[in-house]
Design a protein around this motif. Structure first.
Motif, PDB file in Angstrom:
ATOM      1  N   VAL A 146       0.833  -1.193   0.000  1.00  0.00           N
ATOM      2  CA  VAL A 146       0.000   0.000   0.000  1.00  0.00           C
ATOM      3  C   VAL A 146       0.868   1.243   0.000  1.00  0.00           C
ATOM      4  CG1 VAL A 146      -1.759   1.313   1.244  1.00  0.00           C
ATOM      5  CG2 VAL A 146      -1.860  -1.173   1.228  1.00  0.00           C
ATOM      6  N   ASP A 147       0.621   2.118  -0.957  1.00  0.00           N
ATOM      7  CA  ASP A 147       1.188   3.469  -1.013  1.00  0.00           C
ATOM      8  C   ASP A 147       2.669   3.509  -1.317  1.00  0.00           C
ATOM      9  OD1 ASP A 147       0.586   6.197  -1.006  1.00  0.00           O
ATOM     10  OD2 ASP A 147       1.393   6.445   0.994  1.00  0.00           O
ATOM     11  N   ARG A 148       3.480   2.701  -0.634  1.00  0.00           N
ATOM     12  CA  ARG A 148       4.918   2.770  -0.830  1.00  0.00           C
ATOM     13  C   ARG A 148       5.415   1.487  -1.495  1.00  0.00           C
ATOM     14  NH1 ARG A 148       7.150   5.080   4.977  1.00  0.00           N
ATOM     15  NH2 ARG A 148       5.634   6.747   5.254  1.00  0.00           N
ATOM     16  N   ALA A 149       5.811   1.581  -2.756  1.00  0.00           N
ATOM     17  CA  ALA A 149       6.246   0.396  -3.488  1.00  0.00           C
ATOM     18  C   ALA A 149       7.515  -0.178  -2.871  1.00  0.00           C
ATOM     19  CB  ALA A 149       6.492   0.740  -4.952  1.00  0.00           C
ATOM     20  N   VAL A 150       7.648  -1.501  -2.922  1.00  0.00           N
ATOM     21  CA  VAL A 150       8.854  -2.198  -2.474  1.00  0.00           C
ATOM     22  C   VAL A 150       9.512  -2.797  -3.709  1.00  0.00           C
ATOM     23  CG1 VAL A 150       9.787  -4.050  -1.051  1.00  0.00           C
ATOM     24  CG2 VAL A 150       7.842  -2.711  -0.226  1.00  0.00           C
ATOM     25  N   VAL A 160      -1.545   5.858  -3.992  1.00  0.00           N
ATOM     26  CA  VAL A 160      -2.086   7.169  -4.318  1.00  0.00           C
ATOM     27  C   VAL A 160      -1.205   7.796  -5.401  1.00  0.00           C
ATOM     28  CG1 VAL A 160      -2.561   9.479  -3.396  1.00  0.00           C
ATOM     29  CG2 VAL A 160      -3.009   7.448  -1.998  1.00  0.00           C
ATOM     30  N   ASP A 161      -1.794   8.584  -6.286  1.00  0.00           N
ATOM     31  CA  ASP A 161      -1.022   9.331  -7.276  1.00  0.00           C
ATOM     32  C   ASP A 161      -0.365  10.504  -6.549  1.00  0.00           C
ATOM     33  OD1 ASP A 161       0.066  10.719  -9.357  1.00  0.00           O
ATOM     34  OD2 ASP A 161      -1.821  11.051 -10.442  1.00  0.00           O
ATOM     35  N   ASN A 162       0.793  10.256  -5.974  1.00  0.00           N
ATOM     36  CA  ASN A 162       1.463  11.255  -5.146  1.00  0.00           C
ATOM     37  C   ASN A 162       1.933  12.455  -5.945  1.00  0.00           C
ATOM     38  OD1 ASN A 162       1.489  10.002  -2.415  1.00  0.00           O
ATOM     39  ND2 ASN A 162       2.528   8.360  -3.513  1.00  0.00           N
ATOM     40  N   THR A 163       2.490  12.207  -7.122  1.00  0.00           N
ATOM     41  CA  THR A 163       2.953  13.318  -7.953  1.00  0.00           C
ATOM     42  C   THR A 163       1.775  14.176  -8.411  1.00  0.00           C
ATOM     43  OG1 THR A 163       4.870  12.045  -8.716  1.00  0.00           O
ATOM     44  CG2 THR A 163       4.199  13.930 -10.053  1.00  0.00           C
ATOM     45  N   VAL A 324      -4.331   2.674  -8.803  1.00  0.00           N
ATOM     46  CA  VAL A 324      -3.898   4.032  -8.489  1.00  0.00           C
ATOM     47  C   VAL A 324      -5.118   4.870  -8.097  1.00  0.00           C
ATOM     48  CG1 VAL A 324      -2.712   6.092  -9.328  1.00  0.00           C
ATOM     49  CG2 VAL A 324      -1.991   3.822 -10.118  1.00  0.00           C
ATOM     50  N   VAL A 325      -5.044   5.479  -6.923  1.00  0.00           N
ATOM     51  CA  VAL A 325      -6.113   6.337  -6.425  1.00  0.00           C
ATOM     52  C   VAL A 325      -5.752   7.789  -6.710  1.00  0.00           C
ATOM     53  CG1 VAL A 325      -7.421   7.057  -4.385  1.00  0.00           C
ATOM     54  CG2 VAL A 325      -6.640   4.683  -4.606  1.00  0.00           C
ATOM     55  N   THR A 326      -6.657   8.519  -7.351  1.00  0.00           N
ATOM     56  CA  THR A 326      -6.419   9.917  -7.688  1.00  0.00           C
ATOM     57  C   THR A 326      -6.968  10.814  -6.591  1.00  0.00           C
ATOM     58  OG1 THR A 326      -6.571   9.427 -10.047  1.00  0.00           O
ATOM     59  CG2 THR A 326      -6.799  11.731  -9.384  1.00  0.00           C
ATOM     60  N   PRO A 327      -6.113  11.581  -5.906  1.00  0.00           N
ATOM     61  CA  PRO A 327      -6.595  12.457  -4.838  1.00  0.00           C
ATOM     62  C   PRO A 327      -7.323  13.676  -5.393  1.00  0.00           C
ATOM     63  CG  PRO A 327      -4.243  12.738  -5.129  1.00  0.00           C
ATOM     64  CD  PRO A 327      -4.645  11.625  -6.036  1.00  0.00           C
TER      65      PRO A 327
END
Length: 340
Positions: A146-150, A160-163, A324-327
């Motif tokens: 979740v959220d942070r790829a490994v 989440v679409d952080n950029t 991918v979740v778009t904020p």
């Protein structure tokens, strides 16, 4: 004294296989037999052994979840969604708080594998990729990140679409007339932090703005860091009229610093966060943010993991997925037009 299934069978006057069918719903039995078994269970206080059942079925119905910091409201809300979805599907959740410590994270992964959890949900990328992926390759288990790829880990990803979110936040400030916009970044060792800084830079570049070196401040995702960093910005960069915070905790710390220095928000300084945690709506002034339904992300991640577990058990191959979740903008009282 611990009771066994044979004790229940003796009290009910039925075979222990009948008791097993009643408790597990594996075969239809007569109403009379069911009633006798249920009465015997109640009278004896019998509790089925989850360990014994897991040895027979190779399933524990337990999900292991690793988060970096449970005191961060984002992960608390995420966990609520995970637990709600898991409980609805008959799964329990084993929560591990890693404090972004690689050794602790690896230790928890090894313990969860030893406890034979059915699946892992990782909301933490503190450990080097080789340590986590290496442990999971030795003992494969369905995994969702979740959220942070490994990197190097074959797992479904819900992020989440952080950029895009940081770009949206910065564009909101630009639309209000701000041109001197600072960025409070999380640790740049994390992919999520770098992605949010990239969104801030992209929005400024599109507006023809080159940020001064001091406009970017890196540090932990905490209110204390947001407070200290904003005090520094107010002292060293009086041209700053807006702050784009890497998460809502940094933004809340920025609001505190502004209040201490007598800087009116948003009349003299605008502040926007990232994540959209519930707490952001109850500080004063209410923190504008870009965010998403955090609990829904947790629910979706748990659903993806349970689906992966079931496909793995039935040997149904399926490609790995990235959701991918778009904020979206969450406008409150902390952002306003640039000062005249």
């Amino acid at each position: 004294m611990a009771r066994t299934i044979k004790d229940v069978a003796a009290r009910a006057g039925v075979s222990f296989t009948t008791v097993s069918h009643v408790l597990n719903g594996t075969r239809r039995v007569s109403e009379e037999s069911r009633w006798r078994v249920e009465r015997a269970v109640a009278e004896l206080g019998y509790v089925p052994s989850a360990l014994a059942r897991s040895l027979k079925t190779s399933e524990t119905h337990v999900l292991g979840v690793l988060v970096p910091n449970i005191t961060n409201p984002f992960f608390a809300e995420l966990m609520r969604g995970v637990e709600d979805a898991a409980r609805g599907q008959g799964y329990s959740v084993f929560l591990c708080n890693c404090d972004d410590d690689p050794a602790r994270q690896l230790g928890y992964v090894q313990r969860l594998l030893a406890r034979r959890v059915d699946g892992l949900l990782l909301a933490n990328s503190a450990a080097e990729a080789s340590t986590v992926s290496g442990a999971l390759k030795q003992t494969p288990v369905p995994t969702v990140v979740v959220d942070r790829a490994v990197a190097g880990l074959d797992a479904d990803l819900v992020r989440v679409d952080n950029t895009g979110g940081a770009r949206l936040a910065t564009e909101h400030l630009l639309g209000l007339g701000h041109r001197h916009i600072a960025c409070l970044a999380g640790p740049l060792a994390f992919e999520v932090s770098r992605a949010r800084v990239a969104g801030w830079r992209e929005a400024l570049a599109a507006a023809g703005i080159t940020p001064a070196p001091g406009w970017l401040v890196e540090g932990p995702y905490s209110p204390a860091q947001g407070h200290a960093a904003t005090l520094g910005l107010l002292a060293d960069h009086p041209e700053i009229t807006a702050i784009c915070a890497g998460n809502d905790l940094l933004g809340i710390g920025a609001l505190r610093a502004a209040a201490e220095r007598g800087v009116a928000v948003p009349r003299q300084l605008s502040v926007i966060g990232f994540d959209g945690i519930e707490l952001g709506g109850f500080v004063h002034p209410g923190l504008s943010s870009v965010g998403e339904d955090i609990r829904a992300i947790g629910e979706r991640a748990a659903a993806v993991l349970i689906e992966r577990i079931r496909r793995s058990a039935s040997r149904q191959p399926s490609p790995l997925r990235e959701l991918v979740v778009t904020p979206a903008l969450i406008l409150r009282e902390s952002t306003g037009p640039v000062p005249a």
